[in-house]
Write a protein that holds these residues in place. Structure first.
Motif, PDB file in Angstrom:
ATOM      1  N   SER A 136       0.439  -1.372  -0.098  1.00 46.44           N
ATOM      2  CA  SER A 136       0.590  -0.431   0.229  1.00 46.44           C
ATOM      3  C   SER A 136       0.777   1.377  -0.226  1.00 46.44           C
ATOM      4  CB  SER A 136      -0.763   0.405   0.810  1.00 46.44           C
ATOM      5  OG  SER A 136      -1.624   1.186   1.367  1.00 46.44           O
ATOM      6  N   GLN A 137       1.958   1.112   0.948  1.00 47.43           N
ATOM      7  CA  GLN A 137       2.583   1.977   0.961  1.00 47.43           C
ATOM      8  C   GLN A 137       3.417   2.658  -0.529  1.00 47.43           C
ATOM      9  OE1 GLN A 137       3.294   4.846   3.505  1.00 47.43           O
ATOM     10  NE2 GLN A 137       4.276   5.615   1.446  1.00 47.43           N
ATOM     11  N   ASN A 151       1.177   3.996  -2.730  1.00 45.09           N
ATOM     12  CA  ASN A 151       1.232   5.675  -2.637  1.00 45.09           C
ATOM     13  C   ASN A 151       1.586   6.599  -3.087  1.00 45.09           C
ATOM     14  OD1 ASN A 151      -1.476   5.049  -1.522  1.00 45.09           O
ATOM     15  ND2 ASN A 151      -0.680   4.884   0.531  1.00 45.09           N
ATOM     16  N   THR A 170       1.933   6.672  -7.080  1.00 42.92           N
ATOM     17  CA  THR A 170       1.174   7.713  -7.750  1.00 42.92           C
ATOM     18  C   THR A 170       1.304   9.423  -6.937  1.00 42.92           C
ATOM     19  OG1 THR A 170      -0.807   5.834  -6.451  1.00 42.92           O
ATOM     20  CG2 THR A 170      -1.538   8.421  -6.646  1.00 42.92           C
TER      21      THR A 170
END
Length: 44
Positions: free
Chosen positions: A32-33, A36, A39
């Protein structure tokens, strides 16, 4: 049913399950990190 035999039969699989779930949670947090971060770098 004897409690000791029940814990010895069921306890080990439960312990392994919790261990694997904990490891998987860590990997999901890292993923998830990374998503992110990617992105954010694409927005720049």
């Amino acid at each position: 049913m004897d409690w000791v035999s029940m814990i010895s039969q069921v306890g080990f699989p439960i312990l392994i399950t919790f261990y694997l779930l904990n490891r998987m949670e860590t990997k999901i947090d890292q993923l998830s990190q990374s998503i992110n971060d990617l992105t954010l770098s694409l927005k720049q």
